[in-house]
Design an enzyme around this catalytic site. Structure first.
Site, PDB file in Angstrom:
ATOM      1  N   LYS A  14      53.187   6.104  22.511  1.00 34.51           N
ATOM      2  CA  LYS A  14      53.909   6.031  23.120  1.00 34.51           C
ATOM      3  C   LYS A  14      53.876   4.634  24.393  1.00 34.51           C
ATOM      4  O   LYS A  14      54.219   3.665  24.806  1.00 34.51           O
ATOM      5  CB  LYS A  14      54.214   6.796  24.255  1.00 34.51           C
ATOM      6  CG  LYS A  14      54.093   8.414  23.563  1.00 34.51           C
ATOM      7  CD  LYS A  14      54.431   9.335  24.314  1.00 34.51           C
ATOM      8  CE  LYS A  14      53.326  10.213  25.509  1.00 34.51           C
ATOM      9  NZ  LYS A  14      52.191  10.571  24.310  1.00 34.51           N
ATOM     10  N   ARG A  90      57.463  16.290  31.541  1.00 34.14           N
ATOM     11  CA  ARG A  90      56.077  16.824  29.521  1.00 34.14           C
ATOM     12  C   ARG A  90      56.492  18.360  30.251  1.00 34.14           C
ATOM     13  O   ARG A  90      56.085  19.489  28.661  1.00 34.14           O
ATOM     14  CB  ARG A  90      54.836  16.681  30.014  1.00 34.14           C
ATOM     15  CG  ARG A  90      53.789  16.010  29.285  1.00 34.14           C
ATOM     16  CD  ARG A  90      53.083  15.737  29.517  1.00 34.14           C
ATOM     17  NE  ARG A  90      51.958  15.048  29.366  1.00 34.14           N
ATOM     18  CZ  ARG A  90      51.218  14.322  28.824  1.00 34.14           C
ATOM     19  NH1 ARG A  90      51.845  12.981  29.969  1.00 34.14           N
ATOM     20  NH2 ARG A  90      50.873  13.524  27.512  1.00 34.14           N
ATOM     21  N   ARG A 125      41.095   4.883  19.569  1.00 41.68           N
ATOM     22  CA  ARG A 125      41.422   3.653  20.277  1.00 41.68           C
ATOM     23  C   ARG A 125      40.000   4.000  21.004  1.00 41.68           C
ATOM     24  O   ARG A 125      39.154   4.365  22.037  1.00 41.68           O
ATOM     25  CB  ARG A 125      42.335   4.514  21.209  1.00 41.68           C
ATOM     26  CG  ARG A 125      42.994   3.988  22.455  1.00 41.68           C
ATOM     27  CD  ARG A 125      44.582   5.200  23.374  1.00 41.68           C
ATOM     28  NE  ARG A 125      44.403   6.213  23.373  1.00 41.68           N
ATOM     29  CZ  ARG A 125      44.827   6.718  23.690  1.00 41.68           C
ATOM     30  NH1 ARG A 125      46.183   6.890  23.704  1.00 41.68           N
ATOM     31  NH2 ARG A 125      44.950   8.487  23.738  1.00 41.68           N
ATOM     32  N   ARG A 153      38.565   6.884  26.110  1.00 44.28           N
ATOM     33  CA  ARG A 153      39.015   8.171  27.552  1.00 44.28           C
ATOM     34  C   ARG A 153      38.085   9.224  26.429  1.00 44.28           C
ATOM     35  O   ARG A 153      37.883   9.491  25.907  1.00 44.28           O
ATOM     36  CB  ARG A 153      40.802   8.136  27.287  1.00 44.28           C
ATOM     37  CG  ARG A 153      41.336   7.161  28.078  1.00 44.28           C
ATOM     38  CD  ARG A 153      43.269   7.285  28.081  1.00 44.28           C
ATOM     39  NE  ARG A 153      43.077   8.651  27.561  1.00 44.28           N
ATOM     40  CZ  ARG A 153      43.910   9.068  27.099  1.00 44.28           C
ATOM     41  NH1 ARG A 153      45.148   7.561  27.048  1.00 44.28           N
ATOM     42  NH2 ARG A 153      45.104  10.022  27.701  1.00 44.28           N
ATOM     43  N   ARG A 164      44.589  19.086  24.138  1.00 44.30           N
ATOM     44  CA  ARG A 164      46.738  18.206  24.170  1.00 44.30           C
ATOM     45  C   ARG A 164      47.334  18.676  23.057  1.00 44.30           C
ATOM     46  O   ARG A 164      48.882  18.420  23.943  1.00 44.30           O
ATOM     47  CB  ARG A 164      45.986  16.359  24.287  1.00 44.30           C
ATOM     48  CG  ARG A 164      44.826  16.963  25.597  1.00 44.30           C
ATOM     49  CD  ARG A 164      44.145  15.216  25.007  1.00 44.30           C
ATOM     50  NE  ARG A 164      44.658  14.256  25.232  1.00 44.30           N
ATOM     51  CZ  ARG A 164      44.885  12.754  24.340  1.00 44.30           C
ATOM     52  NH1 ARG A 164      43.676  13.339  24.109  1.00 44.30           N
ATOM     53  NH2 ARG A 164      45.645  11.852  24.931  1.00 44.30           N
TER      54      ARG A 164
HETATM   55  P1  AP5 Z   1      49.021   5.058  22.454  1.00 42.95           P
HETATM   56  O1  AP5 Z   1      49.921   3.889  22.629  1.00 42.95           O
HETATM   57  O2  AP5 Z   1      47.445   4.691  22.861  1.00 42.95           O
HETATM   58  O3  AP5 Z   1      49.235   6.810  22.398  1.00 42.95           O
HETATM   59  P2  AP5 Z   1      50.013   7.710  23.156  1.00 42.95           P
HETATM   60  O4  AP5 Z   1      51.630   7.861  23.510  1.00 42.95           O
HETATM   61  O5  AP5 Z   1      50.204   6.494  24.815  1.00 42.95           O
HETATM   62  O6  AP5 Z   1      49.003   8.411  23.726  1.00 42.95           O
HETATM   63  P3  AP5 Z   1      48.151   8.995  24.946  1.00 42.95           P
HETATM   64  O7  AP5 Z   1      46.952   9.493  24.659  1.00 42.95           O
HETATM   65  O8  AP5 Z   1      48.088   8.032  26.311  1.00 42.95           O
HETATM   66  O9  AP5 Z   1      48.834   9.765  25.147  1.00 42.95           O
HETATM   67  P4  AP5 Z   1      49.189  11.194  26.125  1.00 42.95           P
HETATM   68  O10 AP5 Z   1      50.481  11.945  26.511  1.00 42.95           O
HETATM   69  O11 AP5 Z   1      48.354  12.253  25.222  1.00 42.95           O
HETATM   70  O12 AP5 Z   1      47.994  10.901  27.124  1.00 42.95           O
HETATM   71  P5  AP5 Z   1      49.248  10.385  29.480  1.00 42.95           P
HETATM   72  O13 AP5 Z   1      47.876   9.140  29.414  1.00 42.95           O
HETATM   73  O14 AP5 Z   1      49.876  10.291  28.583  1.00 42.95           O
HETATM   74  O15 AP5 Z   1      47.837   4.954  20.662  1.00 42.95           O
HETATM   75  C1  AP5 Z   1      47.022   5.826  20.424  1.00 42.95           C
HETATM   76  C2  AP5 Z   1      46.612   4.838  19.109  1.00 42.95           C
HETATM   77  O16 AP5 Z   1      46.291   4.426  18.661  1.00 42.95           O
HETATM   78  C3  AP5 Z   1      46.326   3.449  20.240  1.00 42.95           C
HETATM   79  O17 AP5 Z   1      44.485   2.614  20.198  1.00 42.95           O
HETATM   80  C4  AP5 Z   1      46.782   2.408  19.087  1.00 42.95           C
HETATM   81  O18 AP5 Z   1      46.656   0.909  19.224  1.00 42.95           O
HETATM   82  C5  AP5 Z   1      46.588   3.137  18.064  1.00 42.95           C
HETATM   83  N1  AP5 Z   1      48.370   2.567  17.509  1.00 42.95           N
HETATM   84  C6  AP5 Z   1      49.688   3.011  18.530  1.00 42.95           C
HETATM   85  N2  AP5 Z   1      50.971   3.044  17.313  1.00 42.95           N
HETATM   86  C7  AP5 Z   1      50.412   2.861  16.390  1.00 42.95           C
HETATM   87  C8  AP5 Z   1      50.683   2.895  14.806  1.00 42.95           C
HETATM   88  N3  AP5 Z   1      52.380   2.798  14.353  1.00 42.95           N
HETATM   89  N4  AP5 Z   1      49.971   2.992  14.088  1.00 42.95           N
HETATM   90  C9  AP5 Z   1      48.802   2.772  14.857  1.00 42.95           C
HETATM   91  N5  AP5 Z   1      48.052   2.499  15.318  1.00 42.95           N
HETATM   92  C10 AP5 Z   1      48.162   3.265  16.343  1.00 42.95           C
HETATM   93  O19 AP5 Z   1      47.997  12.180  29.991  1.00 42.95           O
HETATM   94  C11 AP5 Z   1      46.871  11.757  30.018  1.00 42.95           C
HETATM   95  C12 AP5 Z   1      46.339  13.234  30.594  1.00 42.95           C
HETATM   96  O20 AP5 Z   1      47.651  13.260  32.198  1.00 42.95           O
HETATM   97  C13 AP5 Z   1      47.434  14.315  30.515  1.00 42.95           C
HETATM   98  O21 AP5 Z   1      46.652  14.957  29.138  1.00 42.95           O
HETATM   99  C14 AP5 Z   1      47.807  15.654  31.395  1.00 42.95           C
HETATM  100  O22 AP5 Z   1      46.196  15.372  32.191  1.00 42.95           O
HETATM  101  C15 AP5 Z   1      47.988  14.281  32.783  1.00 42.95           C
HETATM  102  N6  AP5 Z   1      49.280  13.658  32.274  1.00 42.95           N
HETATM  103  C16 AP5 Z   1      49.859  12.713  32.065  1.00 42.95           C
HETATM  104  N7  AP5 Z   1      51.788  13.028  32.482  1.00 42.95           N
HETATM  105  C17 AP5 Z   1      51.167  14.395  33.116  1.00 42.95           C
HETATM  106  C18 AP5 Z   1      52.989  15.158  33.674  1.00 42.95           C
HETATM  107  N8  AP5 Z   1      53.717  14.669  33.006  1.00 42.95           N
HETATM  108  N9  AP5 Z   1      52.344  16.540  33.488  1.00 42.95           N
HETATM  109  C19 AP5 Z   1      51.487  16.701  34.046  1.00 42.95           C
HETATM  110  N10 AP5 Z   1      50.159  16.442  33.190  1.00 42.95           N
HETATM  111  C20 AP5 Z   1      50.274  14.666  32.503  1.00 42.95           C
END
Ligand code: AP5
Length: 215
Positions: A14, A90, A125, A153, A164
């Protein structure tokens, strides 16, 4: 102007795709994960409350994040450039809040990536703490000169990914019905540039349809 949400499991890509969407379409990127991590780093009230949930890989309670999202969506630059919500909504409650405030997106991008691909993405990552840039040890290696300063992270372990992913899967069926009109499912298991092409095309299609409707 197009307002979008990007939805998908942890590590689906994402944040990676948001960089390209913003370059192409110029909307404001709002990542709730980034907002919460910045609060943890600042050790402020929000960060101290959110940290325990994030460290366990659980969702933080919605009342910690809802008001912040609504406030950010009202900012003048967001109103004029459009918004790209990453990591929100979410839960059905968060989706309902957007709906109640007339904030349903024009395009709801859903990155579809199987579990077995996600573990390699998440555990590989690496973040650059100085720039915030996101790398991957195999798929997007960092320049050699900065490799020593990269960090992981705390929730990027196979064990926490499991927690997650369960949170994601528990909410999937109740969130998606809010967005049936605007949903666009993209195969996020392809390589980064292939996924980018599909994502940009989905938004461009909305632009074209919108432009035609105005004629
Ligand atoms: P990346 O682009 O970083 O993936 P992402 O989908 O952004 O992953 P996240 O882990 O950040 O998502 P998440 O939803 O778990 O965490 P968030 O930060 O929102 O890509 C991942 C890796 O793969 C990178 O190394 C990249 O280079 C590589 N990659 C990307 N695309 C690729 C491809 N096509 N091919 C190969 N490699 C690729 O949330 C974190 C925490 O915050 C949650 O667990 C929760 O505790 C809290 N939180 C956040 N939002 C909320 C909410 N709305 N409500 C409640 N809690 C929340």
């Amino acid at each position: 102007m197009t307002n979008c949400c990007i939805f998908g499991p942890p590590g689906a890509g994402k944040g990676t795709q948001c960089e390209r969407i913003v370059e192409e379409f110029g909307m404001v990127h709002l990542s709730t994960g980034n907002i919460l991590r910045a609060a943890v780093e600042a050790d402020n009230d929000l960060g101290r409350k959110a940290k325990e949930y994030m460290d366990r890989g659980e969702l933080v309670p919605s009342d910690l994040i809802n008001a912040i999202v609504l406030e950010k969506l009202k900012q003048p630059d967001v109103q004029s450039k459009g918004w790209l919500l990453d990591g929100y909504p979410r839960t059905a409650g968060q989706a309902q809040l957007l709906k109640d405030n007339g904030l349903l997106p024009d395009v709801f991008l859903c990155l579809d990536v199987p579990r077995e691909v996600l573990e390699e993405r998440v555990t590989g990552r690496r973040l650059d703490p100085e720039t915030g840039n996101v790398y991957h040890i195999k798929y997007r290696p960092a320049p050699r000169e900065i490799q020593d300063r990269l960090v992981q992270r705390p929730d990027d372990t196979a064990e926490k990914l499991h927690v997650r992913l369960n949170a994601y899967e528990d909410n999937l069926a109740s969130v998606r019905p809010f967005f049936v009109q605007s949903e666009c499912v993209v195969d996020g298991s392809k390589n980064m540039s292939e996924v980018t092409d599909m994502v940009l095309d989905a938004i461009a299609q909305h632009h074209r349809a919108h432009a035609q409707a105005e004629v």
